[in-house]
Enzyme design. Structure first.
Site, PDB file in Angstrom:
ATOM      1  N   THR A 192       0.822  -1.269  -0.153  1.00 18.88           N
ATOM      2  CA  THR A 192      -0.023  -0.081  -0.016  1.00 18.88           C
ATOM      3  C   THR A 192       0.928   1.304   0.066  1.00 18.88           C
ATOM      4  OG1 THR A 192      -1.579  -1.382   1.183  1.00 18.88           O
ATOM      5  CG2 THR A 192      -1.809   1.112   1.300  1.00 18.88           C
ATOM      6  N   VAL A 193       1.887   1.271   1.022  1.00 17.33           N
ATOM      7  CA  VAL A 193       2.462   2.605   0.928  1.00 17.33           C
ATOM      8  C   VAL A 193       3.642   2.618  -0.049  1.00 17.33           C
ATOM      9  CG1 VAL A 193       4.258   3.786   2.464  1.00 17.33           C
ATOM     10  CG2 VAL A 193       2.157   2.690   3.643  1.00 17.33           C
TER      11      VAL A 193
ATOM     12  N   ASP B  46       0.134   2.260  18.872  1.00 17.08           N
ATOM     13  CA  ASP B  46       0.337   2.850  17.892  1.00 17.08           C
ATOM     14  C   ASP B  46       0.848   4.288  18.130  1.00 17.08           C
ATOM     15  OD1 ASP B  46       0.537   3.338  14.746  1.00 17.08           O
ATOM     16  OD2 ASP B  46      -0.958   4.805  15.260  1.00 17.08           O
TER      17      ASP B  46
ATOM     18  N   LYS C 179       4.337   6.829  18.288  1.00 23.30           N
ATOM     19  CA  LYS C 179       4.652   8.182  17.742  1.00 23.30           C
ATOM     20  C   LYS C 179       4.785   9.140  18.775  1.00 23.30           C
ATOM     21  CE  LYS C 179       1.217   6.737  14.269  1.00 23.30           C
ATOM     22  NZ  LYS C 179      -0.390   6.838  13.668  1.00 23.30           N
TER      23      LYS C 179
HETATM   24  N1  HSE Z   1      -3.108   2.873  12.229  1.00 24.22           N
HETATM   25  C1  HSE Z   1      -2.629   3.985  12.385  1.00 24.22           C
HETATM   26  C2  HSE Z   1      -3.732   5.040  12.628  1.00 24.22           C
HETATM   27  C3  HSE Z   1      -1.979   4.583  11.370  1.00 24.22           C
HETATM   28  O1  HSE Z   1      -4.906   4.323  12.760  1.00 24.22           O
HETATM   29  O2  HSE Z   1      -3.679   6.242  12.680  1.00 24.22           O
HETATM   30  C4  HSE Z   1      -0.647   4.108  10.976  1.00 24.22           C
HETATM   31  O3  HSE Z   1       0.016   4.442  12.149  1.00 24.22           O
END
Ligand code: HSE
Length: 455
Positions: A13-14, A201, A205
């Site tokens: 995808t990316v 996730d 970040k």
């Molecule tokens: N799964 C993440 C989100 C995107 O829902 O923002 C990738 O980090």
């Protein structure tokens, strides 16, 4: 025009999004930076794996090592994901002195220090704009745009899946499970969804952003993480009636000049001094938060991300955009490719190093010491004296109550009791809630959601 050759690992995808974006805007980018980025090879998992954009068969290979080792390849992209083979791939390219562009936040969170050290050792660079918030240029902004600022606070809606679920719960008055199931059916949430909805996730970040902002690499294990599984339709409704929206926020706050104790007369953490202490403590956390409806972050809805940054010189700033998806992520990868190409052209491979340790005496503050306001929802037996017993425990713990509501229309065996609490440490509130839960008048587990007023 000078040309640099790109070897891509990952054509899903990316990866195919990056290939497509280069086809579309590679010429524009070249005319802006004076260097052309040409794709030489793309290593893929399978030639016929589903991909949103086509990649010519002649460019594809199943052998990632042939991409990294190709002497004609100047720059490598790692768009594979995960922390296993991706680490091997990135290290292999760095060891050959080739700059690497990655979108892999989990990899950086787990192995960032090792990979940055390798980039330095082998005289090359690692670029990772796409690892945080997709198309929002937050890495470059923190590292370059705000280089002259101390970052006092950063608040981010950095997980699109959680924001989508919370937005729909609010708009539809629906329960978490029902919205999650539907979001999975529609492709807005992964199966299994745990990485997103349990906050991990977002923590990857926020850890990267906290490290950049404060100069010491944040150990992901020190980040306090709560997801959104326990947020109920009832909490969203009561928060709404009080003028708040519940968002999953990543919060980074520098605590060097704020007291950790509360000024009981003002119900606020008071400023102790303006002396900036290099041994700063930083709150680094991810949890559902009540955001005042008047604050701009309350209006960031559906899959959109937003990052609110407060610098000591610049003041408040806001970044908004798509945090995921093939095109938004490709936009960030292209920006890194432009930097890598310019660095190769200038012969200065670490013009902007991937991570510069500074103020290294900083530390992540234990969540028990962090100060906040709180929304509490208790289920209580509706009987005289109940409120007095609960209030006595808060009073003894010196935690101030800002308001109390027992909403009408919930009569039954137990009724909800909503408290808005003044500033207190997490440790004090959790201690008081433990005592409160043991009272016979309390039914079920108390709900505690922190409130952020961005002061
Ligand atoms: N799964 C993440 C989100 C995107 O829902 O923002 C990738 O980090």
């Amino acid at each position: 025009m000078q040309q640099v050759n790109l070897g891509m690992i990952g054509g899903g995808t990316v990866g195919s999004g990056v290939f497509h974006a280069l086809q579309l805007n590679g010429g524009l980018m070249a005319s802006r930076i004076g260097v052309k980025v040409a794709v030489r090879k793309v290593a893929v998992k399978a030639f016929n794996e589903p991909r949103p954009y086509q990649i010519p068969r002649s460019l594809m290979t199943l052998d990632w090592q042939s991409v990294v080792n190709d002497p004609q390849v100047d720059i490598v992209t790692e768009l594979v994901g995960g922390t296993g083979i991706a680490r091997t791939m990135v290290l292999a390219a760095l060891k050959l002195g080739k700059p690497v562009v990655t979108a892999n936040k989990a990899l950086l969170s787990a192995h960032g220090e090792e990979l940055f050290a390798a980039a330095k050792k082998y005289g090359t660079n690692l670029y990772y704009e796409a690892s945080v918030c997709g198309g929002i240029p937050i890495i470059k902004s923190l590292r370059e745009g705000f280089v002259g600022n101390r970052i006092e606070a950063l608040y981010g809606i950095v997980n699109g899946t959680c924001n989508y679920i919370l937005t729909r719960m609010k708009l539809e008055g629906a329960d978490f499970d029902a919205v999650l199931t539907d979001a999975q059916k529609q492709g807005y949430a992964e199966t299994p969804p745990d990485l997103d909805i349990d906050g991990h996730d977002a923590a990857h970040k926020i850890g990267i952003l906290a490290s950049l902002a404060h100069g010491f690499w944040v150990n992901p294990k020190k980040i306090h993480v709560e997801g959104i599984r326990h947020v109920s339709a009832l909490d969203i409704k009561f928060a709404g009636e009080l003028g708040y929206t519940i968002k999953l926020l990543g919060i980074i706050k520098r605590i060097d000049d704020l007291r950790l104790t509360i000024d009981a007369t003002k119900n606020k953490p008071a400023r102790k001094s303006n002396i900036v202490n290099r041994k700063c403590k930083v709150q680094v956390s991810v949890y559902p938060t009540l955001v005042p409806n008047a604050h701009v972050l309350a209006s960031v809805n559906h899959v959109f991300n937003a990052v609110f940054v407060r610098g000591d010189i610049v003041g408040d700033t806001l970044f908004y955009g798509r945090g995921a998806g093939k095109d938004a992520t490709a936009s960030a990868v292209l920006s890194d490719l432009a930097d890598a190409a310019l660095d190769l052209k200038s012969g200065c491979k670490q013009r902007v190093p991937p991570f510069v340790p500074h103020e290294c005496a900083g530390a992540v503050m234990p969540i028990e010491d962090a100060v906040s306001q709180y929304f509490l929802r208790l289920n209580v037996v509706d009987r005289p004296g109940t409120l007095a017993k609960i209030a006595a425990i808060f009073g003894a713990a010196k935690i101030g109550i800002s308001s109390v509501i027992q909403p009408e229309g919930h009569e039954g065996k137990s009724v909800p009791l909503i408290f808005m609490m003044h500033y207190a440490t997490n440790g004090a509130v959790n201690g008081a809630l433990k005592k409160i839960s043991r009272l016979p008048v309390i039914k079920g587990k108390p709900v505690m959601i922190r409130v952020e007023n961005f002061e």
